[in-house]
Design an enzyme around this catalytic site. Structure first.
Site, PDB file in Angstrom:
ATOM      1  N   SER A   1      -5.470  14.360 -52.644  1.00 59.79           N
ATOM      2  CA  SER A   1      -6.799  13.244 -52.586  1.00 59.79           C
ATOM      3  C   SER A   1      -5.571  12.316 -52.043  1.00 59.79           C
ATOM      4  O   SER A   1      -4.864  11.855 -51.867  1.00 59.79           O
ATOM      5  CB  SER A   1      -6.375  13.525 -54.208  1.00 59.79           C
ATOM      6  OG  SER A   1      -7.965  12.812 -54.354  1.00 59.79           O
TER       7      SER A   1
ATOM      8  N   TYR B   1     -14.486   6.362 -48.647  1.00 61.76           N
ATOM      9  CA  TYR B   1     -13.022   7.268 -49.042  1.00 61.76           C
ATOM     10  C   TYR B   1     -12.863   7.241 -50.542  1.00 61.76           C
ATOM     11  O   TYR B   1     -12.690   8.355 -51.222  1.00 61.76           O
ATOM     12  CB  TYR B   1     -12.403   6.066 -48.679  1.00 61.76           C
ATOM     13  CG  TYR B   1     -10.988   6.681 -48.612  1.00 61.76           C
ATOM     14  CD1 TYR B   1     -10.514   8.062 -47.916  1.00 61.76           C
ATOM     15  CD2 TYR B   1      -9.202   6.118 -49.490  1.00 61.76           C
ATOM     16  CE1 TYR B   1      -9.339   8.175 -47.704  1.00 61.76           C
ATOM     17  CE2 TYR B   1      -8.605   7.223 -49.402  1.00 61.76           C
ATOM     18  CZ  TYR B   1      -8.267   8.049 -48.700  1.00 61.76           C
ATOM     19  OH  TYR B   1      -7.055   8.527 -48.329  1.00 61.76           O
TER      20      TYR B   1
ATOM     21  N   LYS C   1     -12.734  10.611 -52.392  1.00 63.80           N
ATOM     22  CA  LYS C   1     -11.630  11.738 -53.144  1.00 63.80           C
ATOM     23  C   LYS C   1     -11.624  12.025 -54.431  1.00 63.80           C
ATOM     24  O   LYS C   1     -10.916  13.248 -55.049  1.00 63.80           O
ATOM     25  CB  LYS C   1     -10.434  10.662 -53.158  1.00 63.80           C
ATOM     26  CG  LYS C   1     -10.058  10.827 -51.458  1.00 63.80           C
ATOM     27  CD  LYS C   1      -9.102  11.689 -50.984  1.00 63.80           C
ATOM     28  CE  LYS C   1      -8.581  11.554 -50.345  1.00 63.80           C
ATOM     29  NZ  LYS C   1      -8.100  12.718 -49.309  1.00 63.80           N
TER      30      LYS C   1
HETATM   31  N1  LIG Z   1      -1.085   7.861 -45.384  1.00 59.83           N
HETATM   32  C1  LIG Z   1      -1.942   7.806 -46.388  1.00 59.83           C
HETATM   33  O1  LIG Z   1      -1.539   6.684 -46.724  1.00 59.83           O
HETATM   34  C2  LIG Z   1      -2.573   8.554 -47.434  1.00 59.83           C
HETATM   35  C3  LIG Z   1      -2.912   8.154 -48.410  1.00 59.83           C
HETATM   36  C4  LIG Z   1      -3.347   8.599 -49.490  1.00 59.83           C
HETATM   37  C5  LIG Z   1      -4.097   9.888 -49.554  1.00 59.83           C
HETATM   38  N2  LIG Z   1      -3.941  10.358 -47.487  1.00 59.83           N
HETATM   39  C6  LIG Z   1      -4.951  11.621 -47.021  1.00 59.83           C
HETATM   40  O2  LIG Z   1      -4.136  12.602 -46.764  1.00 59.83           O
HETATM   41  C7  LIG Z   1      -4.081  13.584 -46.008  1.00 59.83           C
HETATM   42  C8  LIG Z   1      -3.614  13.232 -44.820  1.00 59.83           C
HETATM   43  O3  LIG Z   1      -3.596  11.882 -44.396  1.00 59.83           O
HETATM   44  P1  LIG Z   1      -2.811  11.292 -42.434  1.00 59.83           P
HETATM   45  O4  LIG Z   1      -2.033  10.200 -43.557  1.00 59.83           O
HETATM   46  O5  LIG Z   1      -1.737  11.999 -42.084  1.00 59.83           O
HETATM   47  O6  LIG Z   1      -3.668  11.879 -41.952  1.00 59.83           O
HETATM   48  P2  LIG Z   1      -3.698  11.502 -40.332  1.00 59.83           P
HETATM   49  O7  LIG Z   1      -2.701  11.391 -39.850  1.00 59.83           O
HETATM   50  O8  LIG Z   1      -4.895  10.657 -39.334  1.00 59.83           O
HETATM   51  O9  LIG Z   1      -3.470  13.397 -39.975  1.00 59.83           O
HETATM   52  C9  LIG Z   1      -4.807  13.815 -39.683  1.00 59.83           C
HETATM   53  C10 LIG Z   1      -5.148  15.227 -39.481  1.00 59.83           C
HETATM   54  O10 LIG Z   1      -5.322  15.538 -39.987  1.00 59.83           O
HETATM   55  C11 LIG Z   1      -6.385  16.595 -38.699  1.00 59.83           C
HETATM   56  N3  LIG Z   1      -7.923  15.685 -38.597  1.00 59.83           N
HETATM   57  C12 LIG Z   1      -8.441  14.883 -38.984  1.00 59.83           C
HETATM   58  N4  LIG Z   1     -10.208  15.580 -39.489  1.00 59.83           N
HETATM   59  C13 LIG Z   1      -9.854  16.945 -38.656  1.00 59.83           C
HETATM   60  C14 LIG Z   1     -10.722  17.800 -39.159  1.00 59.83           C
HETATM   61  N5  LIG Z   1     -13.091  17.723 -39.230  1.00 59.83           N
HETATM   62  N6  LIG Z   1     -11.098  19.366 -38.718  1.00 59.83           N
HETATM   63  C15 LIG Z   1      -9.476  19.046 -38.188  1.00 59.83           C
HETATM   64  N7  LIG Z   1      -8.658  18.497 -37.959  1.00 59.83           N
HETATM   65  C16 LIG Z   1      -8.569  17.686 -38.643  1.00 59.83           C
HETATM   66  C17 LIG Z   1      -5.409  15.776 -37.469  1.00 59.83           C
HETATM   67  O11 LIG Z   1      -5.803  16.200 -35.839  1.00 59.83           O
HETATM   68  P3  LIG Z   1      -6.780  15.878 -34.816  1.00 59.83           P
HETATM   69  O12 LIG Z   1      -7.203  14.489 -34.552  1.00 59.83           O
HETATM   70  O13 LIG Z   1      -6.580  16.597 -33.750  1.00 59.83           O
HETATM   71  O14 LIG Z   1      -8.438  16.629 -35.241  1.00 59.83           O
HETATM   72  C18 LIG Z   1      -4.301  15.255 -38.412  1.00 59.83           C
HETATM   73  O15 LIG Z   1      -3.672  16.408 -38.039  1.00 59.83           O
HETATM   74  C19 LIG Z   1      -5.632  12.612 -46.170  1.00 59.83           C
HETATM   75  O16 LIG Z   1      -6.988  13.314 -46.361  1.00 59.83           O
HETATM   76  C20 LIG Z   1      -6.171  11.033 -46.626  1.00 59.83           C
HETATM   77  O17 LIG Z   1      -6.843  10.698 -46.357  1.00 59.83           O
HETATM   78  C21 LIG Z   1      -3.318  10.037 -46.843  1.00 59.83           C
END
Ligand SMILES: NC(=O)c1ccc[n+]([C@@H]2O[C@H](COP(=O)([O-])OP(=O)(O)OC[C@H]3O[C@@H](n4cnc5c(N)ncnc54)[C@H](OP(=O)(O)O)[C@@H]3O)[C@@H](O)[C@H]2O)c1
Length: 271
Positions: A141, A155, A159
């Site tokens: 989350s 968003y 969450k």
């Molecule tokens: N980064 C932040 O600052 C942050 C902060 C709070 C929470 N979060 C949470 O942490 C999680 C990961 O974030 P992130 O920043 O690492 O994201 P990211 O860099 O966009 O990576 C997302 C990953 O999920 C895959 N993906 C996306 N949609 C998909 C689907 N429908 N089915 C299968 N694979 C899918 C993407 O690969 P493909 O595009 O190749 O499918 C990629 O491997 C999320 O839930 C986000 O809300 C992130």
């Protein structure tokens, strides 16, 4: 391969890059066999090579977890490969930008398909296998799941939904010994080309973030593995996250006033 999770099998959805990839690396370092997932085959193969240099037992399953049948196949293929399932990390998630007044309603649909259905779809077929191993389901989350924030309605609500789902499963599966964790992640470093959904529903690439102001993906991964190991419910990351949680629970109107004075800080630029 020694480690706390030696002999255990973990599926991490959305693990070809970013936080999911870091969690897969951390679990592999702790001895778990890894099932990677993502929609882009090439990115998955690149990540698989990295994991294989840490642990020989890794497979990649290219599929979209917002699809029910594909999610069922994800779980069944993992079972065919490794014979058991101990950990499911529901990491897939996408963010959005835009006030409710200006949103194309499709934005809500896209965000919920990814963040909510994309977590529920793999969880339902995984539960029978996790009961057998008294395993863990972890939902990734965000601090945005603590209260509604400006420009982030879809968003934040997706969450928050994960929290309710996690609470329900904890009650339902307590007697079966299944652990359910929820990680409230703060702002984290992002990989090149990370996308968000703009108010009109189109995908926009986010600008890279100043690394001195954000957590590393490795920090999030270490905290997630600690949550699984200690079978904790909610792990809230970063100092500001802990303060947020405390203040929102006790002084929500004061939090609202502080946010109103700092509205400009909630805008994140895309390229
Ligand atoms: N980064 C932040 O600052 C942050 C902060 C709070 C929470 N979060 C949470 O942490 C999680 C990961 O974030 P992130 O920043 O690492 O994201 P990211 O860099 O966009 O990576 C997302 C990953 O999920 C895959 N993906 C996306 N949609 C998909 C689907 N429908 N089915 C299968 N694979 C899918 C993407 O690969 P493909 O595009 O190749 O499918 C990629 O491997 C999320 O839930 C986000 O809300 C992130």
């Amino acid at each position: 391969m020694a480690g706390k999770f030696q002999g255990k099998v973990a599926i991490i959805t959305g693990s070809s890059r970013g936080i999911g990839k870091a969690i897969a690396i951390e679990l592999a370092k702790n001895g778990a066999s890894i099932v990677l997932n993502g929609r882009n085959e090439q990115r998955l193969q690149e990540t698989e090579q990295i994991i294989r240099s840490i642990h020989p037992h890794v497979v990649s399953i290219c599929c979209d977890v917002s699809d029910i049948k594909a999610s069922e196949a994800l779980i069944e293929t993992a079972i065919q490969q490794f014979g058991r399932l101990d950990i499911l990390v529901n990491n897939v998630g996408v963010s959005m930008r835009g006030t409710v007044a200006e949103l194309n309603p499709d934005v809500f649909k896209k965000v919920f398909e990814s963040n909510v259905y994309g977590s529920v779809n793999p969880t339902i077929p995984a539960i029978p296998y996790l009961r057998k191993t008294k395993g863990s389901i972890v939902f990734i989350s965000s601090l945005a799941g603590i209260r509604g924030l400006p420009g982030l309605s879809a968003y934040c609500s997706s969450k928050m939904a994960l929290r309710a789902i996690a609470e329900s499963i904890r009650l339902e599966e307590k007697s079966n010994g299944v652990h359910v964790g929820l990680i409230q992640v703060g702002i984290t470093e992002i990989e090149h080309n990370k996308e968000t959904i703009a108010a009109d529903g189109s995908m926009k690439t986010l600008k890279s973030r100043d690394k001195s102001n954000v957590q590393t993906t490795e920090q999030v991964a270490i905290a997630t593995v600690k949550n699984i190991r200690s079978r904790k419910f909610i792990t809230t990351l970063t100092g500001i996250g802990k303060v947020n949680k405390f203040m929102q629970a006790r002084f929500p109107m004061l939090v609202e006033r502080i946010i109103l004075k700092n509205l400009h800080k909630f805008e994140e630029k895309s390229e």
